[in-house]
Design a protein around this motif. Structure first.
Motif, PDB file in Angstrom:
ATOM      1  N   TYR A   1     -16.898  -5.636  -7.378  1.00  0.00           N
ATOM      2  CA  TYR A   1     -17.316  -4.533  -8.234  1.00  0.00           C
ATOM      3  C   TYR A   1     -16.438  -4.520  -9.482  1.00  0.00           C
ATOM      4  O   TYR A   1     -15.217  -4.617  -9.376  1.00  0.00           O
ATOM      5  CB  TYR A   1     -17.195  -3.200  -7.482  1.00  0.00           C
ATOM      6  CG  TYR A   1     -18.143  -3.126  -6.309  1.00  0.00           C
ATOM      7  CD1 TYR A   1     -19.432  -2.659  -6.472  1.00  0.00           C
ATOM      8  CD2 TYR A   1     -17.747  -3.555  -5.044  1.00  0.00           C
ATOM      9  CE1 TYR A   1     -20.311  -2.598  -5.400  1.00  0.00           C
ATOM     10  CE2 TYR A   1     -18.616  -3.502  -3.964  1.00  0.00           C
ATOM     11  CZ  TYR A   1     -19.897  -3.024  -4.153  1.00  0.00           C
ATOM     12  OH  TYR A   1     -20.765  -2.976  -3.096  1.00  0.00           O
TER      13      TYR A   1
ATOM     14  N   GLU B   1     -14.518  -2.907 -11.437  1.00  0.00           N
ATOM     15  CA  GLU B   1     -13.711  -1.699 -11.556  1.00  0.00           C
ATOM     16  C   GLU B   1     -12.269  -2.106 -11.808  1.00  0.00           C
ATOM     17  O   GLU B   1     -11.900  -3.259 -11.644  1.00  0.00           O
ATOM     18  CB  GLU B   1     -13.775  -0.886 -10.257  1.00  0.00           C
ATOM     19  CG  GLU B   1     -15.153  -0.475  -9.848  1.00  0.00           C
ATOM     20  CD  GLU B   1     -15.196   0.162  -8.463  1.00  0.00           C
ATOM     21  OE1 GLU B   1     -14.168   0.138  -7.743  1.00  0.00           O
ATOM     22  OE2 GLU B   1     -16.262   0.653  -8.093  1.00  0.00           O
ATOM     23  N   VAL B   2     -11.463  -1.153 -12.183  1.00  0.00           N
ATOM     24  CA  VAL B   2     -10.031  -1.401 -12.318  1.00  0.00           C
ATOM     25  C   VAL B   2      -9.316  -0.469 -11.373  1.00  0.00           C
ATOM     26  O   VAL B   2      -9.447   0.757 -11.505  1.00  0.00           O
ATOM     27  CB  VAL B   2      -9.563  -1.166 -13.781  1.00  0.00           C
ATOM     28  CG1 VAL B   2      -8.060  -1.372 -13.895  1.00  0.00           C
ATOM     29  CG2 VAL B   2     -10.317  -2.073 -14.730  1.00  0.00           C
TER      30      VAL B   2
ATOM     31  N   PRO C   1     -10.066  -4.169  -9.381  1.00  0.00           N
ATOM     32  CA  PRO C   1     -11.318  -4.686  -8.827  1.00  0.00           C
ATOM     33  C   PRO C   1     -11.452  -4.360  -7.341  1.00  0.00           C
ATOM     34  O   PRO C   1     -10.471  -4.386  -6.606  1.00  0.00           O
ATOM     35  CB  PRO C   1     -11.227  -6.196  -9.025  1.00  0.00           C
ATOM     36  CG  PRO C   1     -10.042  -6.434  -9.864  1.00  0.00           C
ATOM     37  CD  PRO C   1      -9.216  -5.207  -9.892  1.00  0.00           C
ATOM     38  N   ARG C   2     -12.652  -4.033  -6.946  1.00  0.00           N
ATOM     39  CA  ARG C   2     -12.943  -3.760  -5.539  1.00  0.00           C
ATOM     40  C   ARG C   2     -13.800  -4.908  -5.021  1.00  0.00           C
ATOM     41  O   ARG C   2     -14.813  -5.263  -5.618  1.00  0.00           O
ATOM     42  CB  ARG C   2     -13.690  -2.425  -5.400  1.00  0.00           C
ATOM     43  CG  ARG C   2     -14.051  -2.087  -3.973  1.00  0.00           C
ATOM     44  CD  ARG C   2     -14.600  -0.669  -3.832  1.00  0.00           C
ATOM     45  NE  ARG C   2     -15.621  -0.346  -4.800  1.00  0.00           N
ATOM     46  CZ  ARG C   2     -16.881  -0.010  -4.499  1.00  0.00           C
ATOM     47  NH1 ARG C   2     -17.271   0.039  -3.246  1.00  0.00           N
ATOM     48  NH2 ARG C   2     -17.740   0.286  -5.451  1.00  0.00           N
TER      49      ARG C   2
END
Length: 114
Positions: free
Chosen positions: A64, A66-67, A69-70
């Motif tokens: 994903y 995101e910060v 990361p997921r």
């Protein structure tokens, strides 16, 4: 190569079946898999095994944006199709190898063995 050779080659080793068993209940993040390993796998080995399971199509990896990361891992249909066979191996191990097991069988496995 025979079918048994092919099947055993993709699940061989100490960790792959344990990783697959963790993912049987649903999607997990890397840290959840690492923390769920009973026998102390290293981060390097877990990363290697996850990559190999992904390459063989038994698990999927979703990143994903995101910060931070997921990243999540889950069984594919191919991986799910292997689980009844692994359940049978667990049952066989509990019934026939209990005297050689370092750890007690899971409650679920013990129930299957009865």
């Amino acid at each position: 190569m025979t079918g048994i050779d092919a099947a055993v080659s993709i699940i061989s080793g100490k960790w792959k079946t344990l990783i697959l068993y963790q993912l049987e209940d649903g999607t997990l993040r890397y840290s959840q898999i690492l923390n769920g390993m009973r026998y102390g796998i290293t981060q390097r080995m877990l990363t290697k095994e996850l990559r190999e399971l992904e390459e063989t199509g038994l698990i999927s990896r979703t990143v994903y944006p995101e910060v931070p990361p997921r990243v999540e891992y889950s069984l594919t249909a191919k991986g799910r199709s292997l689980m009844p066979i692994l359940d049978q191996l667990c049952t066989w191990g509990c019934r026939n190898m209990a005297d050689q097991l370092e750890h007690n069988c899971d409650a679920e496995c013990e129930e299957q063995a009865e």
